[in-house]
Scaffold this motif. Structure first.
Motif, PDB file in Angstrom:
ATOM      1  N   GLU A   6       0.830  -1.198   0.000  1.00 28.44           N
ATOM      2  CA  GLU A   6       0.000   0.000   0.000  1.00 28.44           C
ATOM      3  C   GLU A   6       0.866   1.250   0.000  1.00 28.44           C
ATOM      4  OE1 GLU A   6      -2.095  -2.927   2.905  1.00 28.44           O
ATOM      5  OE2 GLU A   6      -0.077  -2.238   2.454  1.00 28.44           O
ATOM      6  N   SER A   7       0.314   2.308  -0.552  1.00 25.73           N
ATOM      7  CA  SER A   7       0.973   3.613  -0.524  1.00 25.73           C
ATOM      8  C   SER A   7      -0.082   4.694  -0.616  1.00 25.73           C
ATOM      9  CB  SER A   7       1.975   3.746  -1.676  1.00 25.73           C
ATOM     10  OG  SER A   7       1.315   3.634  -2.921  1.00 25.73           O
ATOM     11  N   GLY A   9      -0.827   6.992   1.892  1.00 31.76           N
ATOM     12  CA  GLY A   9      -1.316   7.514   3.152  1.00 31.76           C
ATOM     13  C   GLY A   9      -0.620   8.813   3.532  1.00 31.76           C
ATOM     14  N   LEU A  20      -5.400   6.101  -1.895  1.00 33.02           N
ATOM     15  CA  LEU A  20      -4.489   5.017  -1.559  1.00 33.02           C
ATOM     16  C   LEU A  20      -4.346   4.081  -2.747  1.00 33.02           C
ATOM     17  CD1 LEU A  20      -5.707   4.081   2.036  1.00 33.02           C
ATOM     18  CD2 LEU A  20      -4.150   5.902   1.307  1.00 33.02           C
ATOM     19  N   CYS A  22      -2.731   0.186  -3.918  1.00 32.63           N
ATOM     20  CA  CYS A  22      -2.269  -1.122  -3.454  1.00 32.63           C
ATOM     21  C   CYS A  22      -1.725  -1.846  -4.681  1.00 32.63           C
ATOM     22  CB  CYS A  22      -3.399  -1.903  -2.822  1.00 32.63           C
ATOM     23  SG  CYS A  22      -3.001  -3.611  -2.412  1.00 32.63           S
ATOM     24  N   VAL A  93      -4.875   2.884  10.228  1.00 31.70           N
ATOM     25  CA  VAL A  93      -3.988   2.217   9.275  1.00 31.70           C
ATOM     26  C   VAL A  93      -4.879   1.464   8.296  1.00 31.70           C
ATOM     27  CG1 VAL A  93      -2.153   0.531   8.943  1.00 31.70           C
ATOM     28  CG2 VAL A  93      -2.148   2.003  10.968  1.00 31.70           C
ATOM     29  N   TYR A  95      -5.388  -1.157   5.168  1.00 30.10           N
ATOM     30  CA  TYR A  95      -4.798  -2.359   4.596  1.00 30.10           C
ATOM     31  C   TYR A  95      -5.572  -2.791   3.357  1.00 30.10           C
ATOM     32  CZ  TYR A  95      -2.789  -2.924   9.292  1.00 30.10           C
ATOM     33  OH  TYR A  95      -2.119  -2.740  10.473  1.00 30.10           O
ATOM     34  N   THR A 117      -0.932   1.302   5.438  1.00 29.97           N
ATOM     35  CA  THR A 117      -0.476   2.676   5.288  1.00 29.97           C
ATOM     36  C   THR A 117      -1.306   3.562   6.215  1.00 29.97           C
ATOM     37  OG1 THR A 117       0.014   4.447   3.691  1.00 29.97           O
ATOM     38  CG2 THR A 117      -2.001   3.182   3.319  1.00 29.97           C
ATOM     39  N   GLN A 118      -0.641   4.487   6.882  1.00 24.51           N
ATOM     40  CA  GLN A 118      -1.306   5.313   7.892  1.00 24.51           C
ATOM     41  C   GLN A 118      -2.031   6.484   7.233  1.00 24.51           C
ATOM     42  OE1 GLN A 118      -1.359   5.054  11.474  1.00 24.51           O
ATOM     43  NE2 GLN A 118      -2.888   6.674  11.223  1.00 24.51           N
TER      44      GLN A 118
END
Length: 123
Positions: A6-7, A9, A20, A22, A93, A95, A117-118
């Motif tokens: 994931e990216s 955030g 986001l 994935c 977070v 997912y 990812t937060q």
């Protein structure tokens, strides 16, 4: 075997948006249904939404309906979560997860998970 990363955030103000991503590696991404889940501090992980293998069917939990949109690009082996009108209670977070064949809202049904990812939404 599917690996998920994931990216996207970050920190955003209430009312703002984030997307986001994935990214999946491995074989046959297009044969997997994908789900998004989130876990807020001190809470259990919860279902956010899912998308079928072709991207034609999506489902969302009530708290995000009308604000979040899931899409996928099988040519890029990527699934997206567009989040609009973010609220502080969306802080968690996030997912992504993959499962073969049909979609599910159950965490236990998913075989592969990303690292998360937060997302932090400030008021």
């Amino acid at each position: 075997q599917v690996q998920l990363v994931e990216s996207g955030g970050g920190l955003v103000q209430a009312g703002g948006s984030l997307r986001l991503s994935c990214a999946a590696s491995g074989r046959s991404f297009s044969s997997y249904a994908m789900g998004w889940f989130r876990q807020a501090p001190g809470k259990e992980r919860e279902f956010v939404g899912n998308v079928n293998w072709s991207g034609t069917t999506t489902y969302y939990t009530d708290s995000v309906k009308g604000r979040f949109t899931i899409s996928r690009d099988n040519a890029k082996n990527t699934v997206y979560l567009q989040m609009n009108s973010l609220k502080p209670e969306d802080t968690a977070v996030y997912y992504c997860a993959a499962k073969a064949l049909t979609t599910s809202r159950l965490e236990s049904a998913y075989d592969y998970w990303g690292q998360g990812t937060q997302v932090t939404v400030s008021s």
